[in-house]
Design a protein around this motif. Structure first.
Motif, mmCIF file in Angstrom:
data_model
loop_
_atom_site.group_PDB
_atom_site.id
_atom_site.type_symbol
_atom_site.label_atom_id
_atom_site.label_comp_id
_atom_site.label_asym_id
_atom_site.label_seq_id
_atom_site.Cartn_x
_atom_site.Cartn_y
_atom_site.Cartn_z
ATOM 1 N N CYS A 52 0.831 -1.219 0.000
ATOM 2 C CA CYS A 52 0.000 0.000 0.000
ATOM 3 C C CYS A 52 0.859 1.260 0.000
ATOM 4 O O CYS A 52 0.531 2.237 -0.675
ATOM 5 N N VAL A 53 1.973 1.255 0.735
ATOM 6 C CA VAL A 53 2.878 2.413 0.730
ATOM 7 C C VAL A 53 3.489 2.590 -0.654
ATOM 8 O O VAL A 53 3.619 3.720 -1.146
ATOM 9 N N ILE A 55 2.155 1.701 -3.551
ATOM 10 C CA ILE A 55 1.098 2.236 -4.418
ATOM 11 C C ILE A 55 0.827 3.700 -4.095
ATOM 12 O O ILE A 55 0.634 4.525 -4.992
ATOM 13 N N PHE A 56 0.863 4.049 -2.804
ATOM 14 C CA PHE A 56 0.687 5.444 -2.398
ATOM 15 C C PHE A 56 1.782 6.323 -2.998
ATOM 16 O O PHE A 56 1.500 7.443 -3.452
ATOM 17 N N CYS A 57 3.031 5.836 -2.997
ATOM 18 C CA CYS A 57 4.126 6.608 -3.587
ATOM 19 C C CYS A 57 3.876 6.844 -5.069
ATOM 20 O O CYS A 57 4.129 7.941 -5.587
ATOM 21 N N TYR A 58 3.384 5.818 -5.767
ATOM 22 C CA TYR A 58 3.094 5.985 -7.188
ATOM 23 C C TYR A 58 1.975 6.993 -7.424
ATOM 24 O O TYR A 58 2.043 7.800 -8.348
ATOM 25 N N ILE A 59 0.956 6.978 -6.579
ATOM 26 C CA ILE A 59 -0.189 7.878 -6.772
ATOM 27 C C ILE A 59 0.137 9.299 -6.324
ATOM 28 O O ILE A 59 -0.165 10.270 -7.018
ATOM 29 N N ALA A 60 0.757 9.442 -5.138
ATOM 30 C CA ALA A 60 0.963 10.764 -4.550
ATOM 31 C C ALA A 60 1.984 11.604 -5.328
ATOM 32 O O ALA A 60 1.831 12.822 -5.433
ATOM 33 N N ARG A 62 2.886 11.216 -8.574
ATOM 34 C CA ARG A 62 2.734 10.963 -10.002
ATOM 35 C C ARG A 62 3.013 12.200 -10.839
ATOM 36 O O ARG A 62 3.763 12.143 -11.797
ATOM 37 N N GLY A 75 8.759 3.357 -5.268
ATOM 38 C CA GLY A 75 7.509 2.601 -5.228
ATOM 39 C C GLY A 75 7.733 1.122 -5.460
ATOM 40 O O GLY A 75 7.160 0.265 -4.770
ATOM 41 N N TYR A 78 9.229 -0.632 -2.297
ATOM 42 C CA TYR A 78 8.240 -0.951 -1.260
ATOM 43 C C TYR A 78 7.414 -2.184 -1.647
ATOM 44 O O TYR A 78 7.146 -3.049 -0.813
#
Length: 170
Positions: A52-53, A55-60, A62, A75, A78
Motif C-alpha cells: 500500500c505504501v 502504491i501510495f508513492c506511485y499515486i501521490a 505521479r 515505489g 516498497y
C-alpha cells in the motif's frame, strides 16, 4: 547423549551418507537434524502495508516526479519488500527437545525450558508466557496464518515431555 556427541554423530552420518549416495548404496538413515519440528505461518499485515505504501508513492508523486528514476525505484522497492516479506520471511516456531525458537521482528529468538512459564492453547490462538520480563509469544490463526491444530498438538507433546504448565481453553 551429550550435545557434543550428537553433533559428532550427525556430522559423521552426513559424511557417510554423502559417500554412500555417490557409490549408489542406500543411505544409513535420513538425518533428522536435531529432532525439532518447525511450524510455519504466513505474515500478511506488514506485506500489505508495504504494498500500500508503494502504491501510495506511485499515486501521490505521479505529477511531480514521474520522469525521475527514483520515483519508480521507491515505489517498486516498497512493493518488492512487501512481496519478499510475504513469500520469504515467514513467521515460524521451531519446537526442539528442550527449546523453542521463534522469528521475532529483530530476528530469531530462542528460549529454553527454564524460561517458559506456561503455554495457553485457545481455539484460534496459542500463547507462550515467558518468565523473562513478563513477555508472551502469541501465535494466531488470523494474524499469523498458523495451523493452530498442528501447532497445539506439537506444543502439547512438548509440554508433556518437558513438564511445562499447559492450559487448554475453549
Amino acid at each position: 547423549m551429550s550435545r557434543k556427541w550428537e553433533r559428532m554423530v550427525l556430522k559423521n552420518s552426513k559424511k557417510v551418507n554423502k559417500t554412500r549416495a555417490k557409490q549408489g548404496k542406500p543411505l544409513l538413515y535420513d538425518t533428522p537434524s536435531d529432532g525439532s519440528v518447525t511450524v510455519r505461518g504466513r505474515s500478511w499485515f506488514v506485506p500489505l502495508l508495504m504494498i500500500c505504501v508503494g502504491i501510495f508513492c506511485y499515486i501521490a508523486f505521479r505529477g511531480n516526479y514521474e520522469n525521475d528514476n527514483l520515483y519508480w525505484v521507491t515505489g517498486g522497492s516498497y512493493i518488492a519488500l512487501g512481496l519478499f516479506i510475504f513469500w520469504v520471511r515467514r513467521p515460524f516456531i521451531k519446537i526442539g527437545k528442550d527449546f523453542l525458537v521463534s522469528r521475532r521482528f529483530a530476528g530469531d529468538r530462542r528460549v529454553e525450558i527454564s524460561q517458559i512459564r506456561e503455554i495457553v492453547i485457545q481455539k484460534d490462538t496459542v500463547a507462550i508466557s515467558l518468565t523473562t520480563s513478563n513477555t508472551k509469544w502469541v501465535f494466531t490463526k488470523l494474524y499469523h496464518q498458523f495451523n493452530i491444530v498442528e501447532l497445539s498438538e506439537q506444543l502439547k507433546e512438548f509440554a508433556a515431555r518437558n513438564h511445562v504448565e499447559l492450559k487448554t481453553e475453549q
